[in-house]
Design an enzyme around this catalytic site. Structure first.
Site, PDB file in Angstrom:
ATOM      1  NE  ARG A  51      27.020  22.032   0.935  1.00 34.99           N
ATOM      2  CZ  ARG A  51      26.277  21.948   2.024  1.00 34.99           C
ATOM      3  NH1 ARG A  51      25.664  20.680   2.184  1.00 34.99           N
ATOM      4  NH2 ARG A  51      26.165  22.932   2.713  1.00 34.99           N
ATOM      5  CD  GLU A 107      30.517  16.727   3.379  1.00 40.54           C
ATOM      6  OE1 GLU A 107      29.406  17.075   3.013  1.00 40.54           O
ATOM      7  OE2 GLU A 107      31.446  16.754   2.396  1.00 40.54           O
ATOM      8  CG  ASN A 118      19.053  21.032  -4.600  1.00 41.89           C
ATOM      9  OD1 ASN A 118      19.286  20.410  -5.359  1.00 41.89           O
ATOM     10  ND2 ASN A 118      19.002  22.496  -4.560  1.00 41.89           N
ATOM     11  CG  HIS A 176      25.901  14.190   4.962  1.00 40.84           C
ATOM     12  ND1 HIS A 176      25.166  15.537   4.312  1.00 40.84           N
ATOM     13  CD2 HIS A 176      26.976  14.629   4.823  1.00 40.84           C
ATOM     14  CE1 HIS A 176      25.993  16.264   3.640  1.00 40.84           C
ATOM     15  NE2 HIS A 176      27.373  15.714   3.842  1.00 40.84           N
ATOM     16  CB  CYS A 205      20.020  19.042   5.849  1.00 35.80           C
ATOM     17  SG  CYS A 205      20.088  17.277   5.415  1.00 35.80           S
ATOM     18  CG  ASP A 229      22.335  14.681   8.567  1.00 31.56           C
ATOM     19  OD1 ASP A 229      22.219  14.192   7.356  1.00 31.56           O
ATOM     20  OD2 ASP A 229      22.479  15.817   8.618  1.00 31.56           O
TER      21      ASP A 229
END
Ligand code: SUG
Length: 452
Positions: free
Chosen positions: A138, A174, A370, A256, A376, A258
């Site tokens: 990432r 992030e 994933n 995360h 997301c 979220d």
């Protein structure tokens, strides 16, 4: 002047695969090595975009990254022709090749942090691409992400594009996955809520406070990164709240914020174990929100456990304001298949005091496997009329653009991809041909290294 919240979803790239790259993200590890279906993944994403656009929401799309990332492989010392690079990398460092092929930019909640113009002192919309430094696959996204954002929001009169923060764990960022904005109306000044997993500086012993650090999985976001973004975006310090994510839930797969909390306007929907000092966090948010208040829908562990939340992505939902004043929750179909979660959702829909009034379910299995749910897959961008008019109109979804993009996917994408296919030089050619065409469809100009 009206101000709306637009959702910009990531278009899944042609190399979507399951490589088990994200320690701490249970779905990614669990599905490592599975056969992926990039075509289905992209079409599932487009179906969500189309459905929300048909419901009257402003829906945009963000282009994927160039993958396989030959430029990064060259940086790592692989030389010769592109196909030689692919075969050498596959032989010598298959994990690195897999990382350089990930379609992970589909999760645009990690593309950047975005602050609406109403919150920023200069009255412009600010974007900071996330450095995503915690995961190698990432960390190679942010340069091209910056190009994509600049080509999508391409007016200096309205949009400010910052560089990503320095690429070090100290400033691990992030993006919007750890950022929520509360407001009464989208066009009014809001309260920006930043959730971090660790503190990087000012600690007596090493990196992060031991007692408040996760023990098993990494905390990806640092407080210092969140603070830097708040400064860059010129936010009013009285309208910013920082909170630490509960390290115990990071260790249960909440990589995360979220994955355990979501907000929209003056509503916060979260699990009772989301934050360190949850009561004090609520108090700070209420103080910053002022008289307009904040409605908190807190889910007890007895109703939905952290494990069930991680397994179904209940909180990785989208909360969308309806014209009739209600709020629609958009959840992945995994929620339907978990009785505790499904009955919880039915109970809030039947509860007249709960602001969540409508529900929509989407099959996003390819992305979910994933670790990426509805929230997301989207980057929220609050835009007033002028800002929306200044946005690249080719990147907005209507029925015509949906058809064009679906045809484009069907023309270029494979319906099966495994790890061994990543070294196939034909995949590289197919991918570049597709992306070159896409940059014309979306009127993006030359955003990819292979186009320079
Ligand atoms: O960073 N998965 C992503 C999922 C990101 C979800 N985003 C939000 N929660 N906002 C990640 O862990 C897995 C790739 C692989 O294993 O092949 C991956 O990168």
């Amino acid at each position: 002047m009206t101000t709306i919240e637009a959702n910009f979803d990531g278009l899944v790239g042609p190399t979507h695969n399951y490589a088990g790259l994200s320690k701490g993200n249970k779905a990614s590890i669990h599905h490592a090595g599975n056969l992926a279906n990039p075509r289905q993944a992209a079409l599932q994403g487009l179906e969500k975009m189309k459905a929300l656009s048909e419901l009257g929401f402003v829906q945009g799309v963000l282009a994927p990254q160039e993958r396989p990332d030959i430029a990064t492989l060259r940086r790592l010392g692989f030389t010769g022709s592109d196909s030689r690079i692919l075969s050498d990398a596959a032989q010598q460092m298959p994990a690195v090749l897999a990382a350089c092929c990930s379609a992970s930019s589909m999760w645009t909640a990690n593309a950047a942090t975005v602050s609406p113009s109403a919150d920023c002192a200069d009255g412009k919309v600010h974007f900071t691409p996330a450095n995503l430094i915690n995961k190698f696959h990432r960390s190679i996204e942010h340069d091209v992400t910056g190009n994509i954002l600049k080509a999508t929001f391409n007016s200096p009169d309205h949009f400010v594009h910052h560089q990503a923060l320095p690429s070090t764990e100290y400033f691990g960022d992030e993006g919007a996955a750890n950022h929520t904005r509360f407001c009464h109306e989208y066009g009014a000044q809001g309260v920006e809520f930043f959730v971090y997993g660790k503190e990087a500086f000012n600690q007596r012993s090493g990196f992060g406070r031991h007692s408040l650090s996760p023990q098993k999985y990494p905390a990806r976001q640092s407080l210092e990164a969140s603070q830097a973004v708040a400064r860059l975006h010129q936010l009013d310090p009285d309208k910013v709240v920082f909170a630490q994510q509960n390290p115990a839930v990071i260790d249960q797969g909440v990589f995360h914020n979220d994955v355990i909390a979501v907000g929209n306007r003056n509503l916060l929907f979260c699990h009772e174990q989301s934050f360190v000092g949850q009561g004090a966090v609520y108090e700070s948010l209420r103080r910053s929100c002022g008289p307009q208040g904040l409605h908190i829908v807190e889910v007890a562990d007895q109703q939905v456990s952290v494990g069930q939340a991680v397994g179904t992505y209940l909180f990785n939902s989208q909360l969308l304001s309806l014209e009739n004043g209600g709020t629609m929750i958009v959840v992945p179909s995994e929620c339907e298949h978990e009785p505790a979660v499904w009955s919880y959702l039915q109970s809030i829909l039947n509860d007249a005091s709960c602001p969540i009034t409508d529900l929509k379910v989407f099959d996003l299995r390819q992305s979910m496997n994933n670790g990426g749910g509805p929230a997301c897959l989207r980057l929220r961008v609050v835009l007033n009329d002028q800002e929306l008019a200044a946005t690249n109109q080719q990147c907005l979804i209507d029925s015509q653009r949906f058809l064009t993009l679906s045809r484009w996917v069907k023309k270029h994408y494979r319906d099966q991809l495994s790890e061994k296919d990543l070294a196939d030089p034909l995949l590289l050619t197919e991918s570049r041909t597709a992306l070159d065409e896409l940059t014309r469809i979306l009127n993006l100009g030359s955003i990819y290294p292979f186009q320079h």
